[in-house]
Design an enzyme around this catalytic site. Structure first.
Site, PDB file in Angstrom:
ATOM      1  N   GLN A 175       0.934  -1.143   0.149  1.00 13.15           N
ATOM      2  CA  GLN A 175      -0.139  -0.005  -0.011  1.00 13.15           C
ATOM      3  C   GLN A 175       0.937   1.324   0.003  1.00 13.15           C
ATOM      4  O   GLN A 175       0.466   2.123  -0.909  1.00 13.15           O
ATOM      5  CB  GLN A 175      -0.974   0.044   0.985  1.00 13.15           C
ATOM      6  CG  GLN A 175      -1.886   1.253   1.264  1.00 13.15           C
ATOM      7  CD  GLN A 175      -2.960   1.092   2.314  1.00 13.15           C
ATOM      8  OE1 GLN A 175      -3.773  -0.100   2.318  1.00 13.15           O
ATOM      9  NE2 GLN A 175      -2.637   1.355   3.416  1.00 13.15           N
ATOM     10  N   GLU A 218      -3.927   9.685  -0.957  1.00 15.51           N
ATOM     11  CA  GLU A 218      -3.029  10.236   0.034  1.00 15.51           C
ATOM     12  C   GLU A 218      -2.018  11.042  -0.567  1.00 15.51           C
ATOM     13  O   GLU A 218      -1.227  11.678   0.209  1.00 15.51           O
ATOM     14  CB  GLU A 218      -2.492   9.267   0.947  1.00 15.51           C
ATOM     15  CG  GLU A 218      -3.608   8.268   1.723  1.00 15.51           C
ATOM     16  CD  GLU A 218      -3.117   7.562   2.777  1.00 15.51           C
ATOM     17  OE1 GLU A 218      -1.811   7.349   3.194  1.00 15.51           O
ATOM     18  OE2 GLU A 218      -3.963   7.102   3.614  1.00 15.51           O
ATOM     19  N   ASP A 255       4.001   0.685   4.569  1.00 18.67           N
ATOM     20  CA  ASP A 255       2.643  -0.180   5.038  1.00 18.67           C
ATOM     21  C   ASP A 255       2.260  -1.058   3.986  1.00 18.67           C
ATOM     22  O   ASP A 255       1.942  -0.967   2.783  1.00 18.67           O
ATOM     23  CB  ASP A 255       1.547   1.006   5.182  1.00 18.67           C
ATOM     24  CG  ASP A 255       0.172   0.471   5.567  1.00 18.67           C
ATOM     25  OD1 ASP A 255       0.155  -0.964   6.133  1.00 18.67           O
ATOM     26  OD2 ASP A 255      -0.808   0.889   5.869  1.00 18.67           O
ATOM     27  N   LYS A 352      -5.686   4.917  14.975  1.00 17.28           N
ATOM     28  CA  LYS A 352      -6.901   5.817  14.103  1.00 17.28           C
ATOM     29  C   LYS A 352      -7.969   5.948  15.001  1.00 17.28           C
ATOM     30  O   LYS A 352      -8.654   5.042  15.245  1.00 17.28           O
ATOM     31  CB  LYS A 352      -6.964   4.994  13.011  1.00 17.28           C
ATOM     32  CG  LYS A 352      -5.876   4.976  11.918  1.00 17.28           C
ATOM     33  CD  LYS A 352      -6.174   3.738  11.102  1.00 17.28           C
ATOM     34  CE  LYS A 352      -5.437   3.784   9.704  1.00 17.28           C
ATOM     35  NZ  LYS A 352      -5.452   2.347   8.740  1.00 17.28           N
ATOM     36  N   ARG A 381      -6.539   8.701   7.928  1.00 18.16           N
ATOM     37  CA  ARG A 381      -7.126   7.761   7.104  1.00 18.16           C
ATOM     38  C   ARG A 381      -7.012   8.239   5.514  1.00 18.16           C
ATOM     39  O   ARG A 381      -6.516   9.313   5.277  1.00 18.16           O
ATOM     40  CB  ARG A 381      -8.741   7.669   7.254  1.00 18.16           C
ATOM     41  CG  ARG A 381      -9.096   7.200   8.700  1.00 18.16           C
ATOM     42  CD  ARG A 381      -8.607   5.907   9.258  1.00 18.16           C
ATOM     43  NE  ARG A 381      -8.660   4.783   8.486  1.00 18.16           N
ATOM     44  CZ  ARG A 381      -9.023   3.420   8.713  1.00 18.16           C
ATOM     45  NH1 ARG A 381      -9.694   3.448   9.792  1.00 18.16           N
ATOM     46  NH2 ARG A 381      -8.969   2.300   7.971  1.00 18.16           N
ATOM     47  N   SER A 382      -7.316   7.097   4.760  1.00 17.67           N
ATOM     48  CA  SER A 382      -7.193   7.544   3.311  1.00 17.67           C
ATOM     49  C   SER A 382      -8.178   8.613   2.724  1.00 17.67           C
ATOM     50  O   SER A 382      -7.874   9.479   2.057  1.00 17.67           O
ATOM     51  CB  SER A 382      -7.013   6.434   2.426  1.00 17.67           C
ATOM     52  OG  SER A 382      -8.210   5.435   2.640  1.00 17.67           O
TER      53      SER A 382
HETATM   54  C1  2PG Z   1      -3.801   2.570   6.615  1.00 16.86           C
HETATM   55  C2  2PG Z   1      -4.659   3.986   6.315  1.00 16.86           C
HETATM   56  C3  2PG Z   1      -3.905   4.948   6.112  1.00 16.86           C
HETATM   57  P1  2PG Z   1      -6.842   3.515   5.033  1.00 16.86           P
HETATM   58  O1  2PG Z   1      -3.862   1.527   5.769  1.00 16.86           O
HETATM   59  O2  2PG Z   1      -2.846   2.704   7.443  1.00 16.86           O
HETATM   60  O3  2PG Z   1      -2.860   5.050   5.024  1.00 16.86           O
HETATM   61  O4  2PG Z   1      -5.341   3.711   5.019  1.00 16.86           O
HETATM   62  O5  2PG Z   1      -7.440   4.800   5.849  1.00 16.86           O
HETATM   63  O6  2PG Z   1      -7.466   3.354   3.749  1.00 16.86           O
HETATM   64  O7  2PG Z   1      -7.112   2.269   6.075  1.00 16.86           O
HETATM   65 MG    MG Z   2      -2.454   0.393   7.405  1.00 19.93          MG
END
Ligand code: 2PG
Ligand code: MG
Length: 427
Positions: A175, A218, A255, A352, A381-382
């Site tokens: 990712q 992002e 990540d 988060k 978050r994304s």
């Molecule tokens: C992650 C987040 C932020 P997402 O996986 O750490 O990069 O992504 O908000 O899509 O879960």
């Molecule tokens: Mg992550």
């Protein structure tokens, strides 16, 4: 006592143009707080539920009018005249309003908006910056050993350079490839280094015929590279092109977000690597190879969210060489973190706020991790907005790192810039 006199929610849009919940809280002394809830794409199964309207007529079924109504009609009446400064009492009321395990009755998005707006309102009433108020609240978290009561401190950013997985249109399985300016003397200098590497990276990608201008969710570049490894190679080269030393000035974080390519039988399918399928321990072999070959100092979700045994093996093998951060694995959930600690899984926790849904539960997650000596990475978050709460949160709990995404797109810069302001005030 700072009495809440009004609670009001509305539907607004996030950085992907998806509806989300904004909450405003007013106190009788005039203090006003506002917060907007973020939203993930690569989510863990154990996360608090993001309540979305089923009706496909609006926003393809992604509207949040029900969550907004849950705040205005169900939650608001229970909070009037309550003390906004007593965050844990407010969050307990929220948990009584929705006592389901994943906040599926009223929605984690409804609860979180209220919880965060309360902290903003209380800070405004006290006339202190949010990070100071967060620090006061966190210091009072039960079970936090006195020795780990932190003073507000700036976190070191982990910044996205190349995006793959569910965040960009390229082909990468992993990712994010991120960097950390570990050798910078202060936040401001580190930020300049990051921007420099990002610029050099764009040029290198374009020169090599890859996408080095258009960006993912992002703000990281989303090139269709030949392998995941090539993405890391490009970032190392960009660091050198920026006249910085890989491994000394700048290190790499990944990540992997492995939950999103694990197969039903527990194997890991890497489409970018000639469609190879690896067992859990072969994935760890692969990551170990990378840690040897590159200046990698942090790996997030190297394995999937339910691969506890694989995580245990990975931690034994790599835990003293690199940070192993649990995101989908822990979902900011104190009981999952405690399970991980007991099993010897990971050595750092991604935090988060919308994975768990209230500020107090977030503090409990951080405190459990801290007690066990785990590192703390506060993360965006994304799907984000102009809301900057996580910058103050990271400072208030003295997190080791903050992960905001890249250094383009205003929903990201809002947080980097808030940290610049806080850096001045902490001097
Ligand atoms: C992650 C987040 C932020 P997402 O996986 O750490 O990069 O992504 O908000 O899509 O879960
Ligand atoms: Mg992550």
């Amino acid at each position: 006592m700072t009495k809440i006199s009004n609670v009001y929610a509305r539907e607004v849009l996030d950085s992907r143009g998806k509806p989300t919940v904004e909450v405003e809280i007013t106190c009788d002394d005039g203090g006003i707080g506002r917060a907007i809830v973020p939203s993930g794409a690569s989510t863990g199964q154990a996360e608090a539920l993001e309540l979305r309207d089923a009706s496909a007529e609006r926003y393809d079924g992604q509207g949040v009018l029900q969550a907004v109504a849950n705040v205005n009609d169900v939650i608001a009446p229970t909070l009037l005249s309550q003390d906004a400064a007593d965050q844990s009492a407010i969050d307990s009321i929220l948990l009584q309003c929705d006592d389901s395990p994943q906040k599926s009755q009223l929605g984690g998005n409804a609860l979180l908006g209220v919880s965060l707006a309360t902290a903003h309102a209380a800070a405004a009433s006290k006339r202190v910056p949010l990070h100071q108020h967060v620090n006061d609240l966190f210091s009072a978290t039960p079970h936090l050993p006195t020795s780990s009561t932190p003073r507000p401190a700036l976190p070191l950013p982990m910044t996205n350079m190349i995006s793959g997985g569910l965040h960009a249109g390229g082909n990468l399985d992993f990712q994010d490839v991120l960097i950390m300016s570990v050798g910078a003397s202060d936040y401001r200098t580190g930020l300049e280094w990051i921007v420099r590497v990002y610029r050099r990276l764009g040029e290198l990608l374009c020169d090599a015929g890859f996408e080095g201008r258009l960006v993912g969710d992002e703000g990281g570049y989303g090139p269709a590279l030949g392998s995941n490894r090539q993405a890391v190679e490009f970032v190392v080269r960009a660091t050198e092109a920026a006249k910085l030393r890989p491994g000394e000035d700048v290190t790499i974080a990944l990540d992997v977000a492995a939950t999103h390519f694990v197969q039903e039988d527990g194997s890991y399918r890497l489409v970018t690597e000639q469609d190879t399928t690896l067992t859990s321990s072969q994935m760890t072999d692969r990551l170990e190879e990378w840690v040897t070959d590159f200046p990698i100092t942090s790996i997030e979700d190297g394995l999937a969210e339910e691969d506890w045994e694989g995580w245990r093996e990975m931690t034994k093998r790599l835990g003293d060489k690199t940070a192993l951060v649990g995101d989908d694995l822990f979902t900011t959930n104190e009981s999952r973190i405690r399970r991980g600690i007991e099993l010897g899984v990971g050595n750092a926790v991604l935090i988060k706020v919308n994975q768990i849904g209230t500020l107090t539960e977030t503090f409990c997650a951080i405190s459990a991790a801290r007690q066990a000596g785990y590192g703390i990475v506060v993360s965006a978050r994304s799907g984000e907005t102009e809301d900057t709460t996580i910058a103050d949160l990271a400072v208030g709990v003295a997190a080791d790192h903050i992960k905001i995404g890249s250094i383009v797109r205003s929903e990201r810069l809002a947080k980097y810039n808030q940290l610049l302001r806080i850096a001045e005030s902490l001097r």
